[in-house]
Design a protein around this motif. Structure first.
Motif, PDB file in Angstrom:
ATOM      1  N   LYS A 174       0.857  -1.187   0.000  1.00 25.00           N
ATOM      2  CA  LYS A 174       0.000   0.000   0.000  1.00 25.00           C
ATOM      3  C   LYS A 174       0.892   1.236   0.000  1.00 25.00           C
ATOM      4  O   LYS A 174       1.880   1.288   0.736  1.00 25.00           O
ATOM      5  N   VAL A 193       1.215  -4.981   3.029  1.00 23.31           N
ATOM      6  CA  VAL A 193      -0.136  -5.263   3.504  1.00 23.31           C
ATOM      7  C   VAL A 193      -0.296  -6.733   3.825  1.00 23.31           C
ATOM      8  O   VAL A 193      -0.778  -7.111   4.903  1.00 23.31           O
ATOM      9  N   ILE A 244     -10.596  -5.993   0.582  1.00 18.90           N
ATOM     10  CA  ILE A 244     -10.580  -5.109   1.749  1.00 18.90           C
ATOM     11  C   ILE A 244     -12.013  -5.027   2.264  1.00 18.90           C
ATOM     12  O   ILE A 244     -12.921  -4.577   1.551  1.00 18.90           O
ATOM     13  N   ASP A 284      -7.830   3.692   4.166  1.00 19.31           N
ATOM     14  CA  ASP A 284      -7.417   2.695   3.175  1.00 19.31           C
ATOM     15  C   ASP A 284      -7.157   3.332   1.809  1.00 19.31           C
ATOM     16  O   ASP A 284      -6.631   2.667   0.911  1.00 19.31           O
ATOM     17  N   TYR A 341      -2.346   0.767  -4.440  1.00 18.85           N
ATOM     18  CA  TYR A 341      -2.019  -0.588  -4.042  1.00 18.85           C
ATOM     19  C   TYR A 341      -1.241  -1.280  -5.154  1.00 18.85           C
ATOM     20  O   TYR A 341      -1.677  -1.301  -6.313  1.00 18.85           O
ATOM     21  N   ARG A 369      -8.598  -6.866   8.249  1.00 17.21           N
ATOM     22  CA  ARG A 369      -9.627  -6.610   7.233  1.00 17.21           C
ATOM     23  C   ARG A 369      -9.165  -6.949   5.814  1.00 17.21           C
ATOM     24  O   ARG A 369      -9.939  -6.824   4.855  1.00 17.21           O
ATOM     25  N   PHE A 370      -7.920  -7.339   5.674  1.00 20.30           N
ATOM     26  CA  PHE A 370      -7.353  -7.614   4.359  1.00 20.30           C
ATOM     27  C   PHE A 370      -7.234  -9.125   4.162  1.00 20.30           C
ATOM     28  O   PHE A 370      -6.734  -9.830   5.041  1.00 20.30           O
ATOM     29  N   SER A 395     -14.242  -1.084   4.496  1.00 18.53           N
ATOM     30  CA  SER A 395     -13.279  -0.075   4.038  1.00 18.53           C
ATOM     31  C   SER A 395     -13.327   1.187   4.902  1.00 18.53           C
ATOM     32  O   SER A 395     -14.404   1.651   5.294  1.00 18.53           O
ATOM     33  N   GLN A 396     -12.154   1.709   5.155  1.00 15.07           N
ATOM     34  CA  GLN A 396     -12.021   2.920   5.956  1.00 15.07           C
ATOM     35  C   GLN A 396     -11.343   4.016   5.125  1.00 15.07           C
ATOM     36  O   GLN A 396     -10.644   3.721   4.154  1.00 15.07           O
TER      37      GLN A 396
END
Lengths: 114, 118
Positions: free
Chosen positions: B38, B48, B79, B86, B90, B63-64, B82-83
């Motif tokens: 990332k 990541v 993902i 993020d 990538y 979360r990945f 998602s936030q």
């Protein structure tokens, strides 16, 4: 802090000049890699050193050279700089061997050639 | 020669939703590593997740998670939840097996820019 230290963080220089970028790998890592990332581009592999010896070479220009010293820090020398050399230069280190846990990257040196 | 292809230059996802980034690669090797890195706006490259080719189980890190399809040479990154943090570029990466001379290749894809919408 990733453990890989790159200096300087920013560098502005004129065309035709020479600069040296420095990288200290994470403690215990023997391999050092140099990458060039131009604006909004992917990573271009330049060169890899392992324990002081050149291990692999990518698309590195003849005007560029690198070395790794006995204390494992590495320097990337860029000479006769051109405007197109402006980029983010990353150093990464890794534990070289059968098990690869991925690179640890430094925060990069942003080179601007004017 | 090995290649890594990320066919999605840009993706968008709504906050809290799930998004999948695609990566395909080409190789004749049977033993290798795959990674997702990332790169947020700070430009720092951050690992990541990693996958060893000999392991059939898909890697997960919070979360990945990845969907590793060895026969199809596909390595997608999912993902979840998602936030905003993020949002980043990538990169998919391939590391070959160690050759006779002790060298190996590390190849990066061209990247996928992920935007997270609030």
């Amino acid at each position: 802090d990733s453990g890989v230290t790159q200096t300087p963080k920013h560098l502005i220089t004129a065309t035709g000049q020479r600069v040296t970028l420095r990288c200290s790998p994470r403690s215990g890592d023997l391999s050092v890699y140099w990458y060039q990332q131009s604006l909004d581009q992917g990573l271009q592999f330049l060169i890899q050193y392992y324990n002081g010896e050149e291990r692999a070479k990518g698309n590195i220009l003849e005007r560029f050279s690198a070395q790794q010293f006995p204390d494992l820090h590495s320097e990337l020398n860029l000479s006769s700089l051109e405007l197109g050399d402006s980029a983010l230069y990353f150093c990464a280190s890794s534990v070289d061997g059968d098990r690869d846990y991925g690179y640890t990257f430094g925060s990069g040196t942003r080179l601007t050639v004017v | 020669a090995q290649t890594v292809t990320q066919s999605q230059p840009e993706m968008s996802v709504q906050e809290a939703e799930t998004v999948t980034l695609s990566c395909t690669y080409d190789t004749s090797e049977s033993d290798y590593y795959l990674f997702w890195y990332k790169q947020p706006p700070s430009r720092q490259m951050i690992l990541v997740i990693r996958q060893e080719a000999y392991k059939q189980q898909n890697a997960t890190e919070n979360r990945f998670s990845v969907n590793f399809q060895k026969a199809a040479k596909s390595f997608s990154l999912k993902i979840s939840d998602s936030q905003l943090g993020d949002a980043a570029m990538y990169f998919c990466a391939y590391r070959s097996a160690i050759g006779p001379s002790g060298t190996y290749k590390y190849i990066f894809g061209t990247g996928t820019r992920l935007k997270v919408l609030a």
